[in-house]
Design an enzyme around this catalytic site. Structure first.
Site, PDB file in Angstrom:
ATOM      1  N   ASP A 204      -4.489  -1.699   4.914  1.00 23.97           N
ATOM      2  CA  ASP A 204      -5.034  -1.253   6.198  1.00 23.97           C
ATOM      3  C   ASP A 204      -6.544  -1.065   6.186  1.00 23.97           C
ATOM      4  O   ASP A 204      -7.149  -0.879   7.225  1.00 23.97           O
ATOM      5  CB  ASP A 204      -4.382   0.058   6.643  1.00 23.97           C
ATOM      6  CG  ASP A 204      -4.547   1.182   5.626  1.00 23.97           C
ATOM      7  OD1 ASP A 204      -5.195   0.942   4.576  1.00 23.97           O
ATOM      8  OD2 ASP A 204      -4.032   2.286   5.862  1.00 23.97           O
TER       9      ASP A 204
ATOM     10  N   ASP B 237       0.857  -1.172   0.000  1.00 18.14           N
ATOM     11  CA  ASP B 237       0.000   0.000   0.000  1.00 18.14           C
ATOM     12  C   ASP B 237       0.903   1.234   0.000  1.00 18.14           C
ATOM     13  O   ASP B 237       2.088   1.147   0.317  1.00 18.14           O
ATOM     14  CB  ASP B 237      -0.892  -0.024   1.250  1.00 18.14           C
ATOM     15  CG  ASP B 237      -1.988   1.017   1.198  1.00 18.14           C
ATOM     16  OD1 ASP B 237      -2.299   1.495   0.095  1.00 18.14           O
ATOM     17  OD2 ASP B 237      -2.541   1.349   2.255  1.00 18.14           O
TER      18      ASP B 237
ATOM     19  N   ASP C 109      -8.922  -3.905   1.568  1.00 17.57           N
ATOM     20  CA  ASP C 109      -7.732  -4.742   1.422  1.00 17.57           C
ATOM     21  C   ASP C 109      -7.945  -6.166   1.937  1.00 17.57           C
ATOM     22  O   ASP C 109      -7.139  -7.053   1.651  1.00 17.57           O
ATOM     23  CB  ASP C 109      -6.555  -4.124   2.196  1.00 17.57           C
ATOM     24  CG  ASP C 109      -6.176  -2.748   1.671  1.00 17.57           C
ATOM     25  OD1 ASP C 109      -6.072  -2.602   0.448  1.00 17.57           O
ATOM     26  OD2 ASP C 109      -5.992  -1.830   2.489  1.00 17.57           O
TER      27      ASP C 109
END
Length: 908
Positions: free
Chosen positions: A646, A332, A650
């Site tokens: 997070d 990410d 996801d």
């Protein structure tokens, strides 16, 4: 019509069409009776419970493994030999492993429970024209709901009225900034992250308010789709568990074949069937590496402890080793590669450009001009007014708690407050010198915010000052001139301003303009009173800065042969700029450098998608399903994939990845529950450290297996050789158990604490298809096995031939096995480097383990009670010398073999 409305692209319909489709009144909402009927028809607004295997079935599933079968057989065999203590130890290992597996499997289902809990909230709904508060479970499609700042959105809603509404959708889409909403009709192909006229279940209203029609509840929401993806995503076996399963199957077959051969050969030779059955049992017990499960578990536990010290918390034990096999890390952006704290890096004014150092929300830093000199506010009027606009025309507040700086409010506004504080313009000073008297909040139509202040420092204290900040084009359109650093106003140079803004934007910076209207006499702050009367003071350019250690960590991963890819919900321009900063795009082709957006990925065929997953390094504006597809595509290429994230969006990819990595600071509980590992500090550098520890774990497990197998193989072959030769057994079953259990604990477990070898991150990832034991290691294991068989057989026959009792000869053979294991242990501390290069004392547990084993062997040899239990007898000093001589020869042969392999480049 109501059923047909499900699945409709509501963002592509007008408010009138949505109201007709759901047969509702956009002013009065549904009637109470109609809402009750729809609740029966559509069901409660909650995510469905997932059917899982029962407790008994899940417990039994923990024993469904070839290695467990072998260990259960070992427990049964040792119990049959009346060695109940040993049987209990082996059975205990099996039960502990099963308990750990059951607990971890139960925790894995918590991701779905966390998703269900996200939508349990209160909602304000209009029914029969009256507003009331209900639980979110009671909402139905067609309901009219109202939203205010601080509300959690209770369902998927098509907006029909808004008032400066902004929604934090980061948990769902990955968008790093709150999204401004409006009612405009959008194309049906618009992705979720860009649907400005919709709000989705589980997101959070950060500012403003609005109303809308519920268009999806429960499993039909976007959150429900993610719930389905999480439930459908199968958690893959780790490389280690797959390799151990293959190894265990082979081991099981070998043990059964050798035991059957032993029994058959003995019977054919005319030996008693009972005696041959005992011999076959002895061979089976000898071949089973009873200490392997304990060694694997302890090695993984040591790895967990080491990772925890490096701020990585492991949730599933086998995940420790998976990191060492990782070939691709899908990271990410926000908070992992970046600080997740917007920071002003550059302030541009009509007379100069100023760099702002420092990072994050800490007000520590300075402003420097083009020559690198510190800037004084007294000499830079335009700069001072630009910073004042950022500090005063804002609703963000800079806070400090326990030495940690933070922002309450919009991150962009917070960055401008911090930039002003670095120049000494604090909130308290602004409140004293420019108290606010009126506010015109930001709107998606105007795209700027304005505030009116009373200037207490002006020559005429009653004068007002209007301060403005917002999008460059919109602010510039209200200006009649621009301010120089000398305080004089000059004609507006639009081309120069837009050129500067474009240059900053190309660097991946978000650019806002600031303006001022001094001597503002009107008390009515409106767009009309500002239009054409503002003076542009400058541009402030900001970004979420890359973490200090991110570039080094990315470089270390790539040096280790690990590809790093960025998968983010943010915009492509921002993503590629950060990727370039951290070195993700070094050496990339032009196509790879551009990256791909979710919309572009949707247009790809299956083959093109798989190819893009392999070669592209930056993916932006991706949906949860696309993240999941990317992970699956990389795995189809044979990669071991680590995925970081997070948000709720996801969770499916985290669960599907070989190892899912959640963010501990600010990450959602859904992501943490779906992940195998949690980064306490959200730092990508911690990922690199965890990969290093994972490689060390795999090394140590491999070292243990390479150390223990020669003993197991040799014990079995010694029994087989004795049966074939028609001779007495050199080692009894109880003595074999003594060797296996004591050496595994005192000697073998020493390897679990072995430090990582130098250069561990300079070698490529282990090939996922490579077996647990390479050809070179198998060769070495067979070499040591042959040395043990030959040495123990020779020593046993020597002792018997020279008048020793059978018990004493067997005791000599047992001590020889242990002595060779101890000398071979030194070699196994590194499978490639010599013992002199790694040092005798680099592992302090080694000396303790060898000392304990020596004491145990002396007790076995000379204590009468031990002699009675294990069938041993005292041996002479001459016998010890012969044991030492054979041990030295075995150690020398192994050292020469290792040296030759290093010299000629043979790999392990």
């Amino acid at each position: 019509m109501l059923e047909l409305a499900n699945g409709t692209a509501h963002h592509g319909l007008s408010v009138h069409e949505v109201a007709l489709l759901w047969e509702t009144d956009p002013g009065r909402g549904l009637s109470t009776g109609e809402a009750a009927q729809r609740l029966t028809r559509f069901g409660p607004n909650r995510l469905p419970a997932t059917t899982t295997a029962g407790v008994v079935r899940r417990i039994l599933r923990q024993f469904h493994h070839p290695l467990i079968y072998v260990l259960l057989a070992a427990a049964a065999i040792t119990a049959a030999l009346s060695e109940y203590v040993d049987s209990a130890v082996i059975l205990g290992v099996v039960l502990v492993n099963a308990a750990v597996g059951f607990i971890q499997e139960s925790k894995a289902e918590a991701a779905l429970d966390a998703l269900r809990s996200m939508v349990q909230t209160q909602a304000t709904v209009v029914r029969d024209g009256r507003s009331r508060t209900v639980t979110s479970d009671e909402l139905v499609p067609g309901d009219l709901v109202t939203l205010e700042s601080g509300d959690k959105v209770p369902a998927d809603v098509r907006l029909i009225r808004i008032t400066e509404l902004r929604v934090d959708e980061s948990a769902l889409t990955g968008e790093s900034m709150p999204v401004a909403k409006d009612e405009v009709v959008l194309p049906t192909t618009t992705p979720v992250s860009d649907r400005r006229n919709m709000v989705y279940s589980g997101t959070l209203v950060t500012a403003g308010g609005g109303a809308g029609i519920v268009v999806a509840t429960g499993a039909e929401t976007e959150l429900g789709e993610i719930h389905r993806l999480v439930g459908a995503s199968e958690r893959l076996a780790t490389p280690l568990t797959r390799k151990l399963a293959e190894f265990s199957k082979i081991l099981t077959v070998v043990i059964l074949v050798l035991a059957a051969a032993t029994f058959g050969v003995g019977v054919l030779r005319g030996e008693a069937a009972v005696d041959m059955f005992t011999a076959a049992i002895a061979l089976a017990v000898g071949a089973i590496p009873e200490g392997l499960p304990a060694a694997v578990t302890i090695t993984l536990a040591v790895g967990v402890s080491r990772m925890a010290r490096r701020r990585a918390v492991i949730r599933r034990l086998p995940a420790v080793e998976t990191l060492g096999s990782t070939t691709v890390v899908c990271s990410d952006k926000t908070g992992t590669l970046t600080e997740n704290q917007m920071t002003v890096r550059t302030v541009w004014t009509p007379d100069g450009r100023y760099d702002v150092d420092g990072s994050g929300y800490s007000p520590e830093g300075t402003l420097r001009d083009a020559r690198g000199a510190d800037v004084s506010m007294d000499d830079h009027v335009a700069l001072r007014w630009s910073l004042l606009a950022g500090a005063a025309c804002t609703d963000a507040v800079l806070t400090e708690e326990d030495g940690r700086w933070g922002i309450v409010g919009d991150p962009t506004e917070g960055a401008m407050v911090v930039a002003a504080a670095k120049a000494g313009i604090t909130a308290s000073e602004v409140a004293r010198s420019l108290p606010r008297t009126a506010t015109m909040p930001f709107s998606s139509e105007r795209r700027y915010m304005a505030t009116l202040h009373r200037d207490t420092t002006a020559s005429r204290p009653g004068d007002g000052v209007a301060l403005v900040k917002g999008a460059v084009e919109q602010v510039m359109a209200q200006c009649l001139g621009m301010l120089g650093e000398d305080g004089r106003t000059r004609p507006l140079d639009r081309d120069t301003i837009m050129g500067a803004a474009d240059e900053l934007a190309r660097q991946g910076l978000r650019v806002l303009a600031t303006a001022v209207r001094p001597s503002f006499e009107s008390a009515d702050l409106t767009a009309n009173t500002l239009r054409g009367n503002l003076i542009l003071t400058g541009l402030q350019a900001m970004l979420d800065p890359p973490r200090t250690a991110a570039a080094g960590a990315v470089a270390a991963c790539r040096a280790a042969g690990i590809e790093v890819k960025m998968i983010t919900g943010d915009h492509l321009g921002t993503a590629t700029a950060v990727a370039d900063h951290v070195g993700l795009l070094d050496g990339a082709s032009d196509v790879e450098r551009m990256g791909l957006t979710g919309a572009e990925m949707s247009a790809l065929s299956a083959a093109e998608f798989t190819d893009a997953a392999e070669r592209t390094r930056v993916f932006a504006r991706v949906s949860p399903e696309q993240k999941l597809r990317l992970v699956e595509a990389l795995q189809a290429h044979g990669h071991v994939v680590a995925m970081t994230g997070d948000g709720v969006n996801d969770a499916p990819a985290l669960r599907r990845a070989d190892i899912g990595v959640a963010m501990g600071r600010g990450g959602t509980e859904v992501a943490k529950d779906a992940a195998d590992m949690v980064l306490v500090d959200n730092d990508f550098a911690t990922m690199e450290a965890a990969v290093e520890e994972g490689r060390g774990v795999f090394d140590n497990i491999t070292k243990f297996i390479a150390w223990t197998l020669p003993t197991n193989i040799a014990e079995g072959l010694v029994i087989l050789a004795a049966v074939v030769a028609g001779a007495a057994l050199p080692i009894l079953p109880t003595q074999i158990l003594w060797i296996n259990m004591t050496t595994a604990v005192a000697l073998g477990l020493v390897l679990t604490f072995e430090p990582k070898e130098p250069g561990i991150m300079n070698r490529p990832p282990r090939d996922p298809d490579q077996p647990l034991l390479t050809r070179a290691l198998v060769t070495r294991i067979l070499l040591v096995s042959a040395l043990l068989v030959a040495g123990s057989w020779w020593l046993f026959e020597w002792e018997v031939a020279h008048g020793a009792e059978l018990e004493a000869a067997r005791t000599a053979a047992v001590n020889l096995f242990v002595a060779v294991e101890a000398i071979y242990l030194l070699s196994c501390r590194s499978l490639t480097r010599s013992i002199w290069r790694i040092g005798l004392f680099s592992n302090p547990w080694l000396i303790a383990g060898v000392t304990i084993q020596i004491i145990g062997q002396l007790a076995l040899t000379y204590l009468p009670a031990m002699n009675t239990i294990f069938g041993t007898a005292p041996i002479t000093a001459d016998t010890w010398l012969r044991i030492a001589a054979v041990t030295a020869i075995a150690g020398a042969v192994v050292a020469v073999d290792k040296g030759l392999r290093r010299k000629y480049g043979a790999t392990e």
